[in-house]
Design an enzyme around this catalytic site. Structure first.
Site, PDB file in Angstrom:
ATOM      1  CB  THR A 178      -0.943   0.000   1.209  1.00 27.54           C
ATOM      2  OG1 THR A 178      -1.911  -1.047   1.048  1.00 27.54           O
ATOM      3  CG2 THR A 178      -1.683   1.330   1.332  1.00 27.54           C
ATOM      4  CB  THR A 196      13.135   4.798  12.615  1.00 32.61           C
ATOM      5  OG1 THR A 196      13.469   6.054  13.197  1.00 32.61           O
ATOM      6  CG2 THR A 196      14.166   3.758  12.991  1.00 32.61           C
ATOM      7  CD  GLN A 229      -1.616 -11.071  -4.748  1.00 28.03           C
ATOM      8  OE1 GLN A 229      -1.215 -12.236  -4.816  1.00 28.03           O
ATOM      9  NE2 GLN A 229      -2.131 -10.574  -3.627  1.00 28.03           N
ATOM     10  CB  ALA A 237       8.145  -8.836   2.651  1.00 24.89           C
ATOM     11  CB  CYS A 251      -7.518  -4.329   1.721  1.00 22.97           C
ATOM     12  SG  CYS A 251      -5.763  -4.741   1.687  1.00 22.97           S
TER      13      CYS A 251
END
Length: 382
Positions: free
Chosen positions: A72, A239, A180, A202, A326
Site C-alpha cells: 500500500t 526509522t 501478486q 514481502a 483489505c
C-alpha cells in the site's frame, strides 16, 4: 477440525529460515540505523546489506530500492510522488478499473482534491487490459500510467512489459503494482516490466508483514509522501523497520528467482478447483484460464453471497476469501468482478481460492467434496 489454508494471496506464513535471519535484529542488534554510534552502525550495516541483497535479486542499483511498510505504501509513494512531481508537465493519469484499492483510491484523491484527470481503462471478460486501449488513452498531457502485473482477486496476468514499452515510447512514466507477481511468476530482473516504478510486498512470498519496497528507476525522484528525517535517500521519512527489511531481503533471495508458487505443482490443483464451475450449473469461473496465476481460482455462485459462502467454507475448516483481504467484511460487490461486466447480483458472490506451496491434492479433494453442499445451503439461506 483441520485447517485448509487457501488464502495465500491475502498473506503467506513467515518462512522459518526467513524468521531466523530476522531474529538478531529483534534482539541484540536493536540500534536506530540513523544513529552514528557503534550500536546504530550495527543496524545500519544490516540495513545497507539488505538493500544490496535486494538490489542483487532485482537486478537494480541499490539506490533504486526504497524500503516501505508494504504494498500500500509503495503504491502511494509511486502514484502520489510521481504525479505531484510531474504536475507542471501535465495532469492526465491512466489506470485500469480493476486495480487494488491502494492504487484506485490514490487516483480518486488526485482527481477529487488535486486537479488531475484520470482515465480508467476497461477490461475484457477475462480481466485483461487492451494495449490498444492504453495507447489510445495516452495524450500529450499524460504523465503517469499505473496497471497491475497480476490481479489479486482473479489472478489475471497483464502484458505489463508491452504496456511499459508503449509508455516509454511516448515519454510517459509507467508504474506497476507487482505485489501478486513476485514469487508466483518467472522473474529475471526488474527491467522485464519495462516500468519506472514497481511495488513489492514481502508477506506475499513468505516474508514478514510490514515490509515492502518500491523500485524507482534512476534518475527519477518522486516527491515524498511522508515527511520527517532524511531516511531512504530523502524519499521515505521514518526509522526503518530493520528486522522486517532483513526478512524482505531474505524472502526475495529464497522465493523469487525460483518462484515459491510452483506452477507445475499448483496448476493441476487449480484446474480441479476451476472445474467446479463446469460441474455445478450455478457456479461460474471468473478470470482467465489461459492468462492467470497458477494458484488463483475465483468462482461466482448464483443465488448466494460471499459472506454466506465463506462462512460455510470456514465451518469446514477451509480458509478462502471474497477477493481482496483489505475489503473483508464489505457487503459491496467486488469492483474487479463488476469490471468484468458481471451483473451486480452475481458479483456479490465471489469466492477466491488461492493456493500455496503447502497445498495438497488431498485438500483439493476435500473442497471438491464439500463445496456442492455449501453452495446448496447458501442458496437456501437467501
Amino acid at each position: 477440525m483441520r485447517t485448509i489454508y487457501f488464502d495465500y494471496n491475502a498473506t503467506t506464513p513467515l518462512d522459518p529460515a526467513v524468521r531466523e535471519e530476522m531474529l538478531p535484529f529483534l534482539d541484540g542488534i536493536y540500534g536506530n540505523p540513523s544513529s552514528v554510534h557503534h550500536v546504530g552502525r550495527q543496524a545500519r550495516a544490516g540495513l545497507d546489506d539488505a538493500r544490496d541483497r535486494a538490489a542483487q535479486v532485482l537486478g537494480s542499483k541499490p539506490s533504486e530500492v526504497i524500503f516501505t511498510s508494504g504494498g500500500t505504501e509503495s503504491n502511494n509513494l509511486a502514484i502520489f510522488g510521481a504525479a505531484r512531481q510531474l504536475k507542471p508537465r501535465g495532469r492526465h493519469l491512466v489506470t485500469s478499473v480493476i486495480e487494488h484499492h491502494a492504487v484506485l483510491h490514490c487516483f480518486d484523491h488526485l482527481a477529487k482534491k488535486e486537479g488531475f484527470e484520470v482515465t480508467r481503462l476497461p477490461v475484457d471478460g477475462e480481466g485483461l487490459v487492451s494495449p490498444d486501449d492504453l495507447s489510445k488513452a495516452l495524450r500529450p498531457d499524460t504523465i503517469l500510467v499505473s496497471v497491475m502485473a497480476a490481479n489479486n482477486e482473479i489472478g489475471t496476468i497483464q502484458p505489463v512489459a508491452e504496456f511499459g514499452a508503449i509508455c516509454r515510447g511516448r515519454g510517459v512514466l509507467f508504474h506497476t503494482d507487482a505485489v501478486q507477481w513476485f514469487g508466483k511468476e518467472p522473474f529475471e530482473n526488474i527491467h522485464q516490466f519495462n516500468a519506472d516504478l514497481v511495488s513489492i510486498c514481502a508477506h506475499k512470498f513468505h516474508g514478514p508483514k510490514g515490509a515492502g519496497a518500491l523500485f524507482i528507476r534512476s534518475p527519477l525522484l518522486p516527491d515524498p509522501v511522508m515527511f520527517g528525517g532524511a531516511h531512504e535517500n530523502e524519499r521515505r521519512a521514518g526509522t526503518e523497520n530493520v528486522a522486517a527489511i532483513i526478512g524482505l531481503a531474505s524472502a526475495l533471495e529464497r522465493f523469487v528467482k525460483r518462484p515459491v508458487f510452483n506452477r507445475k505443482q499448483l496448476s493441476p490443483l487449480s484446474i480441479r478447483l476451476a472445474s467446479l464451475a463446469d460441474r455445478l450449473p450455478s457456479v461460474h469461473f471468473a478470470g482467465s484460464r489461459d492468462h492467470g496465476l497458477s494458484n488463483t481460482v475465483s468462482l461466482l455462485v448464483e443465488g448466494s453471497d460471499s459472506i454466506t459462502l465463506l462462512a460455510g467454507l470456514d465451518l469446514e475448516g477451509i480458509c478462502a476469501s471474497s477477493g481482496s483481504a483489505c475489503s473483508a467484511g464489505s457487503l459491496e460487490p467486488s469492483h474487479v468482478i463488476l469490471g468484468l461486466g458481471v451483473d451486480k447480483s452475481l458479483a456479490k458472490s465471489l469466492v477466491r481460492f488461492s493456493l500455496g506451496r503447502d497445498s495438497t491434492a488431498e485438500e483439493v479433494s476435500f473442497v471438491e467434496s464439500v463445496f456442492p453442499g455449501i453452495v446448496k445451503r447458501a442458496q437456501q439461506f437467501q
